[in-house]
Each structure stands twice: as C-alpha cells, then as structure tokens.
Design a protein around this motif. Structure first.
Motif, PDB file in Angstrom:
ATOM      1  N   MET A  66      58.505  96.309  44.006  1.00  0.00           N
ATOM      2  CA  MET A  66      57.854  97.010  45.106  1.00  0.00           C
ATOM      3  C   MET A  66      56.605  96.247  45.535  1.00  0.00           C
ATOM      4  O   MET A  66      55.696  96.055  44.753  1.00  0.00           O
ATOM      5  N   ASN A  67      56.623  95.797  46.741  1.00  0.00           N
ATOM      6  CA  ASN A  67      55.478  95.017  47.195  1.00  0.00           C
ATOM      7  C   ASN A  67      54.414  95.951  47.751  1.00  0.00           C
ATOM      8  O   ASN A  67      54.675  97.100  48.087  1.00  0.00           O
ATOM      9  N   ILE A  68      53.223  95.419  47.830  1.00  0.00           N
ATOM     10  CA  ILE A  68      52.169  96.196  48.466  1.00  0.00           C
ATOM     11  C   ILE A  68      52.542  96.318  49.940  1.00  0.00           C
ATOM     12  O   ILE A  68      52.862  95.334  50.595  1.00  0.00           O
ATOM     13  N   ALA A  69      52.555  97.530  50.422  1.00  0.00           N
ATOM     14  CA  ALA A  69      53.057  97.787  51.759  1.00  0.00           C
ATOM     15  C   ALA A  69      52.281  97.005  52.815  1.00  0.00           C
ATOM     16  O   ALA A  69      51.056  96.963  52.797  1.00  0.00           O
TER      17      ALA A  69
END
Lengths: 577, 358
Positions: free
Chosen positions: B1-4
């Motif tokens: 999950m990447n930083i949005a």
C-alpha cells in the motif's frame, strides 16, 4: 415451437446422432399421449428421475435458484451481520418471527435453498454421468459413415472430375488430416469429425461445478473465523480462549488449531487531509512479529489487502482504533490499574467510546471501593452545542478524553459475563461522582493530565494514546479446490461456447460416363455459418487436386438441388446442457 | 500500500469538460440518427419493403473461389457450397436498415456514425484524464464506472462496425441508452476525483472492475438486440397476419427476428465466460481483502443471480419450448439483474461493495 425435434428418417438425424450427447427432449411426444399405462412405484420413480434430469426441470431449478438467492440480499443475514438481524427483529415484531420461521435470516443455509441446489446438482449428475460415458464411447468409436444423401446436409458441394475416385478420396483424407480432423477409414467415402473439445469442455464445466460444491462444503464444515483486538505491544496466540469471538463449522476441532502467534509492534494509518472526502482512510499498516510452526520469529507488515499467511491460517487486518493508556490510583494512593484501554470507534472520524474498570481499587477507609470510568475519546477534539464532544478528523491531531467517574460495586463478581466496553450504570451499588450541588462531574483530559476524584477517592492519569488493531484470523480449507474448479469452469466454458463440433463427409464414385462425381457435405450447429465457410476451404483444396471435368455441363447433377419444400430438420439445437 | 497520491485538480476538470463535450456530440449523433430514421420512413423503398418481403429464397450460398494453381489453362466452373439454413425462421429477410434505402437518410446515418466516433474519442479522453488526475484505474466509484461502461459500449459498437458486421441498426438505441447512462452519471452519481479507501488498493481493481465494465457494456448490447428482437418478432407475426400498425414502418427496417436473436445469443454467449471470470476474479480479491472468497455480500449475491440468469438464458436458447420469446425474456431479466446489482444494490442496500460516496 419445434415439432420437428425427432427425426423423420431423412438421414440428417442419423448423421447428427451423437454430434451432441445432449439429452433428447421427450416432453413434446409424451405429453399428448391419451392412454398412459398405469405406473407402479418403480414407474413413478423412473418418471420422477426422467423429469428431474430433463433440461426443462433443470432450467426451472436454475431459475428458482436465482430467485431464492434474492431474499438473502434484501433481508439482513446472520452470517453477514448479526447486529442488523437483531435490530431488524426489534423493529419488526410481527414480520420478525415469520422471517425466523422461514429461515430468511440465514437464507443460504436454509432448507428450501439447500433443497433447490441439491435437486439441481442431482439433476446435473443425472445428466452429466450418462453424457460422460457416451462421450467416452464416441471417442473410442469412429466418426459415423457418410449418409446416403449428402445433399440434404446443411452445407453441400459437388462437381465432376476426371481424377480417379481413390485419388480424390486420398487427397480429401490428407487435406482433412492436415486440418486436424479425425478421419475414419472407409472405402467409398471419407467421414471426418473435429471439435471434440466442445463436448469435453461442456463436461469439464459441469463436473467443475461439482468440484466447486465440494470445495464450498469443505470450507463451510471445517472453517474457523475469529476476531482478536490487539493493542500495540500486545500479542495473540492461536488458541480458542484467545479469541474475542470465534465462529466455526460443524467439523472444527479446537485441539487441532495450528500453532502460531504474533505481536503487534506498531500501527500506521493515513487519512485524506482535504477535499470532500476529508477523513477517508487512505492506508492502514500493522507491523507485527510473528511465529509459525517453526517457532522462529519473523517480521511482517500486514495491510488491508495483504493478509499474513501462517500455518494454513490467514490473518487479516480489519479495523483499528485508539486505546488510552491510563494509571488509576485508588483512595490509598496505590496504583490500582495501569495499562491500555481500547476505545471502540463510533463514527468515521473515530469518535470512540470506552470504559475503564478498576475492580481492585480500595477506598480511603480501607474498604473495597471499585472505580469505573465511562468515556468518550476524540482523536481531534471539537465541541459544539448540537453534537456535543466529537471528533472532526480520524488522526491524533488534538486528542482528548471526556470522562465521567463511578465508584462502588461494578457487579463483576455476580458471575454473569460482562461486556468490557460497557459500564452497567443501572446497578444501584454503583454511584456516579457528583459535585456539591448533586450534578455529575465530568473531566476533559489531554495526554499528561491527571484528574483527582472528589473526597480522596483516587485519581486517574492519562499517560498517552496508543493504537489498537483488530485482526480476523481465518482458517478455511478447500480454497485451492475452489480455485482449481473455477479455472476448470472457465476453460470448460470457453471450450463449450467457442469450439464448433462439425462433421465432414467426402464421397467420390464413378459415374456411367467414366467421370468421378465428388460430393462434400458438412454438418455442424445451425447457429454458425462457419461450417459452410470451412467446407468451402476444403472444397478449394480438394478441387485443386481434382479439377472439374472441362466439358461437364453444370445441369447434369443428379437429384441434388435442395429445395425449400423439404422439411427442415432441427438437428443441432440441443448442444448445451 | 503506497502513500496515497494527491489529486490533480486540473486534470479532473479537463476530464469533466471532455465528458460533457462527448455528451454534446452524442446528442448531435442522436439527432442525426433520428433524421436518418425519419428519412427512412419517408423513402419509397422503405414503404415498399413491406410488399417485397415475400418468403426469401434459400440463404446466401457463398461462392467458392477456386485458385488455379500451376497456371491452369481453362477457367472452369467452380463448385459452389450450397447451404440449407436449418434455423426456424419465417423466411423473413433483414430489413434495409434505418435509412430504408433513402440516400439522404443514409447520409445522415453516416454523419451519425462519424459523430459517434468523435464523441467516443472525447469520451476516451475524459476517462483517460480522470485516470491521470488520480493516478489509478478510472473506475473507483459509480460515476467513473458508468462513464467507463458507456465508453466500452460505444467502443464495442464501433469496433463491430469497423469489422464490417451488420450492427448499424443498433446505433440510435445504443446512443440513446449511452446518453441516459452518462446523464445519470453526471447528475446523480457524480463524485469528485479522489483517492480510494484502503480496501480498494489492489491490482484486482484493474482486473475485476474492468471485466465487470466490459461485461456490462456487451451485455447491454445483447439486451438491446433482444429487446429489438421482441419488437421485430411481434412485427413479423403481425405481418404474417396482415395487420400492421403505425410503428411497423420502423420495425420493417430492422434485421429479421432470427438475425437479431442470433446476434443477441452470440454476443451474450461470447461474454458469458468473461462474466464468469469477473466473479472469479472478485472472489480471489475478496479472499485476500476480506478473508473469504464468497460471503453472500449483496453485490456478490446479485452477481451470482445475474450469472445464473444468463446461464438460464443460454440453456433456454438451446431447449425446445423455451427458445424464442421465452429465452428473450430471460435475457432481459438477466440484464435487469445486472442493472439492479449496479444501481439498486449500490445505492439502497449496504454491503461491502459500497465505497467512496456513491
């Protein structure tokens, strides 16, 4: 609509025989018979079996299955959301009991839903097993010989040539073999067939449905599915007593639970900071140290879509919240409680509710005087007259804890199980702390604050705010069987819908005038024009080897002009099952 | 999950402009189609088509082109493949198309198709700009789903046209429904360009949702063809009885009922495996996100109902006594299930598939 289902001896039906192993419909012919013989028990059973395995009944069952699935999406389901079911029962006092009797709160395990799909699968088995044997028989036998009147076939071509019949047939055989037809040996004619994979795909698809059913059953019977709330720094080991709640199937064995466990080291969350979706979570991550069957420690980060897989179980991150770390001193000045207290979120901005129970507190007078606190925690505090204290953002921007305090008897010794997130304020032996005027006193605390209770009853210090994460631990066998079945279903479906099964016959015979009459015919499903197109290609290939005799007038063909007045045969519309 | 990642507001604005422009051009295409139909009903060919529609001769017999290898000297008679159509049609022939043989009508029809192509390009631009503005798959909410679905439906139609398939008859009906779909999207379902909740951060979003969109678009075409089949079938019955109504001048220009039925079946059968795959892909995603591959969530339930309904249709199509109109009704019910799943389940029934506003 179709009254020409059964053959009229024109040859097409004989040739089409076993092009599909689909069951023959006998509804049309049997339905009108006026004097049916008396049926014994066996006769009735046979009749029932024939009905059940007929396409018509299978269709109705299929349609019933989709109808029966509808209520489960409209009425709350116990397996999906038990709280909603309870709410529904409270709100609908007349409908509720009726729904309960009908099993509408657990549609997919109800008697009637099960009855439909079990009948459907029995019907399917009754159809698929004979078809499989028939198909094996077809694979072992040869394509059927050429029917006498090839010109009755859906695609037909003919010409005269000076080439020898044997040479024409040999060339046809080579052409067909090169195009991966299965060619039967024969003297005067060539029979060839292609596209067996259609029926194979059809059977594979339907057999895979059984695989799916078995996978589903195994998954339901052996499954276990539980939740555990873990505060940062806390841990979990896979044991029935460790779960906050645990649902499991009928064949679940607590003694056989896989040995594993983990510790939650830290939790990270990010939220949308601006825009109309401000406050919407953007990422959750839980850093854990876990051990599996090997007993060694490993590091991992669990995300929402990326569960931890350990010892055949999967650990999912499902929700998170805050826990307050508090120190409570009693009337004697001793630390009666120190540790984290998880608060449960009430809304999207994580306004949370929780209670702090201190059963070991001793009053100033040396007698037992239990302390209890009911609180509201807001990560980003705001107060307005309408909503009261609430949170305006889910991150820890302006954390605050609103508390009211109680003392006396928490009622924890009564032997009844208590909700750890609720204080039983209806208990008469539990009094709220009030000021001189008699109004309950409340405190607003930020981390570091200490609230001293009146009359030297003690104090509470809010040390810091930690996070907790809720994990769902799932053990569900049969997943790989389900996936395998699903892939087989797809392959089978593609085969049965995209592959054409077709037959080609070539006949060459010498005529009285010394020429050779070549005839080619093709038979396939009526849906497709491809049979004709393919036959055209074959004609081209064979014609190149055996060109039309130069002086031959076209009109000289014997009896081969098809006319519209012929009864048309419906020979290929029962391919599917 | 990447930083949005953030949202590129500028691109989002461009996307909205492009979608609105596409709608404007679709409206022009709609008007051009209407003109085409009007000229068609005025044309004499259209009017006399009724009289001409006598039982047709045998279905077309594709001539076989025989290549003369090795420099054959004589050009000889080429053997023909004679086909006998075994399907149960009434011998009705395909109608002449919306323009009904009128040259002006045909011109407007061509203009409509050109406009549709232009609108489609704008439409694609709108979807791409939306994707660029958020840096993810442009189908994360109901608005984006509807817009993408409309795009794929028009794309499939134009692709079939480009392949030389006879699908011009569906033009007016398709454009009408796409306009309705887009209108609903920009008014009721509109959601600002934004990032997604963590549960949607997965590459399965690309696979599962895009398949659902393609299926929806193609099933929509199939349902349109089925609906027209029902009308045309009624027309052919009335024609046989010699009592034709006013609207029948429109029906007579459509392809024969048998052709429509066959088209609908083919397109539905071709997409059915993809719909199966959509559900399987969704199950795999659910397994990794929610801990179970199947949990009778309302959207899951309705995708299953849709699947069973289409399975019903495909079986009915091959069963004596069910083929024809009954199968067609099943097809419409099945597509109704798809629509119910998208609109009603997402809006009125709370399930795990409800995200990001609408």
């Amino acid at each position: 609509m179709s009254t020409t289902d059964t053959g009229t001896g024109t040859g097409v039906d004989d040739a089409a025989e076993a092009l599909s192993t689909a069951p023959r419909e006998d509804g049309d012919t049997a339905g009108g018979s006026p004097n049916l013989p008396r049926l014994g028990v066996l006769g009735w059973l046979r009749w029932f079996w024939r009905q059940l395995t007929s396409m018509r009944v299978a269709l109705i069952l299929l349609f019933l299955l989709s109808l029966a699935a509808i209520p489960g999406s409209l009425v709350p389901q116990e397996g999906v959301d038990p709280v909603k079911v309870a709410d529904f029962l409270k709100a609908h006092t007349t409908l509720g009991p009726i729904y309960t009797k009908l099993g509408l709160f657990h549609v997919y395990s109800s008697v009637w839903f099960s009855a439909i799909y079990i009948l459907l699968f029995v019907s399917l088995a009754g159809c698929i097993i004979p078809r499989s044997w028939q198909f094996v028989g077809q694979l072992r036998s040869q394509p059927p010989r050429a029917p006498r009147k090839l010109d009755r076939m859906p695609a037909y071509s003919t010409w005269r040539t000076q080439a020898e019949p044997e040479a024409v047939l040999a060339s046809a055989r080579d052409t067909l073999r090169a195009r991966r037809y299965r060619v039967a040996p024969g003297e005067e004619s060539v029979a060839a067939e292609k596209g067996y994979l259609r029926e194979a795909g059809n059977l594979l698809f339907h057999i895979a449905l059984f695989g799916m059913l078995i996978a589903f059953a195994v998954g339901t019977l052996y499954k276990s599915d539980g939740n555990k709330l873990v505060v940062t720094g806390g841990g979990f080991t896979n044991n029935q007593t460790q779960y906050d709640d645990l649902k499991h199937g009928a064949f679940f064995e607590p003694d056989n639970m896989a040995p594993f466990g983990f510790t939650l080291n830290a939790f990270h969350a990010t939220y949308e900071r601006s825009g109309p979706q401000k406050g919407t979570p953007r990422s959750y991550a839980a850093d854990v140290t876990y051990f599996g069957a090997d007993g060694k420690d490993h590091q991992r980060t669990i995300h929402v879509n990326e569960p931890l897989e350990v010892a055949g179980n999967k650990v999912y991150l499902t929700s998170h919240g805050y826990s307050t770390v508090v120190t409570v001193k009693d009337g004697q000045g001793n630390v009666a409680y120190h540790g984290p207290v998880p608060f449960l979120p009430l809304d999207g901005n994580v306004t949370s509710q929780g209670v702090i129970k201190v059963p070991d507190a001793v009053g100033k007078d040396g007698k037992r005087d239990q302390l209890g606190f009911a609180g509201l925690f807001t990560p980003t505090m705001a107060i307005d007259p309408v909503n009261g204290p609430h949170s305006t953002f889910p991150a820890l921007d302006r954390p605050a804890l609103f508390l009211s305090a109680y003392h006396g008897d928490l009622g924890m010794d009564s032997g009844l199980a208590q909700n750890v997130y609720q204080l039983d304020t209806s208990n008469k032996n539990l009094q709220q702390f009030k000021d001189a005027k008699g109004t309950p006193i409340k405190a607003l605390m930020v981390p570091g604050d200490t609230w001293t209770l009146p009359n030297g009853a003690g104090s509470i210090t809010l040390n810091r705010i930690d996070q907790w994460a809720n994990f769902e631990i799932v053990y569900q066998p049969g997943n790989s069987l389900a996936l395998t079945s699903a892939v087989c279903m797809l392959i089978g479906l593609a085969g049965s819908l995209f592959i054409q099964r077709r037959r080609v016959w070539v006949r060459a015979r010498r005529t009285e005038d010394g020429h050779t009459l070549v005839e080619l015919a093709g038979l396939g499903r009526s849906e497709s024009r491809k049979v004709a197109e393919e036959l055209a290609v074959l004609v081209t290939a064979v014609h190149a080897e055996a060109p039309t005799a130069a002086e031959e007038p076209q009109e000289a063909q014997p009896d081969s002009v098809p006319s519209d007045s012929l009864p048309h045969e419906d020979h290929s519309d029962k391919e599917q099952a | 999950m990447n930083i949005a990642a953030g949202v590129n507001e500028h691109m989002a604005q461009i996307s909205n402009y492009l979608v609105y422009s596409a709608m404007a051009v679709y409206t022009l295409a709609f008007l051009a189609h209407i003109t085409e139909w009007i000229f068609g009903s005025r044309s004499r060919v259209g009017r006399t088509a009724r009289a001409v529609a006598a039982p047709a001769a045998t279905a077309s017999a594709p001539a076989v082109r025989v290549k003369q290898r090795g420099g054959g000297t004589a050009v000889l008679d080429r053997p023909k493949v004679v086909t006998r159509d075994a399907s149960e049609d009434r011998g009705a022939t395909d109608g002449p198309g919306a323009a009904g043989g009128s040259e002006k009508g045909d011109l407007y029809g061509r203009i409509a198709i050109s406009l549709t192509t232009l609108a489609f390009l704008l439409h694609v631009g709108g979807v791409l700009a939306r994707a660029l503005s958020v840096g993810r798959a442009p189908w994360g909410n109901m608005y984006e789903f509807s817009v993408a679905l409309g795009m794929v439906a028009v794309g499939v139609y134009l692709a079939l046209l480009a392949l030389g398939k006879n699908v011009r008859w569906v033009g007016l009906f398709l454009i009408t429904s796409v306009l309705l779909d887009l209108g609903l999207a920009v008014t009721v379902l509109y959601a600002d360009s934004d990032q997604l909740v963590p549960a949607l951060h997965s590459y399965w979003l690309w696979i599962h949702v895009s398949c659902a969109i393609i299926c929806g678009a193609v099933l929509h075409l199939g349902a349109l063809a089925t609906l027209l089949y029902l009308f045309r079938d009624g027309y052919e019955v009335r024609q046989a009885q010699g009592r034709l109504g006013k609207l029948d001048s429109m029906m007579e220009r459509l392809p024969a009922a048998a052709s429509l039925d066959k088209f609908a079946y083919r397109i539905n059968a071709a997409i059915f495996p993809l719909w199966t795959f959509t559900i399987i892909a969704g199950s795999i995603w659910a397994e990794s996100a929610w801990g179970r591959y199947w949990g009778w969530d309302p959207t899951e339930t309705w995708s299953f109902i849709t699947w069973v309904a289409y399975a019903c249709y495909l079986h009915a199509r091959a069963t004596a006594g069910w083929k024809g109109r009954k199968a067609a009704y099943l097809c419409l019910i099945a597509f109704g299930c798809y629509l119910f799943n998208f609109y009603c389940v997402n809006i009125f029934i709370v399930g795990k598939h409800s995200y990001a506003g609408l």
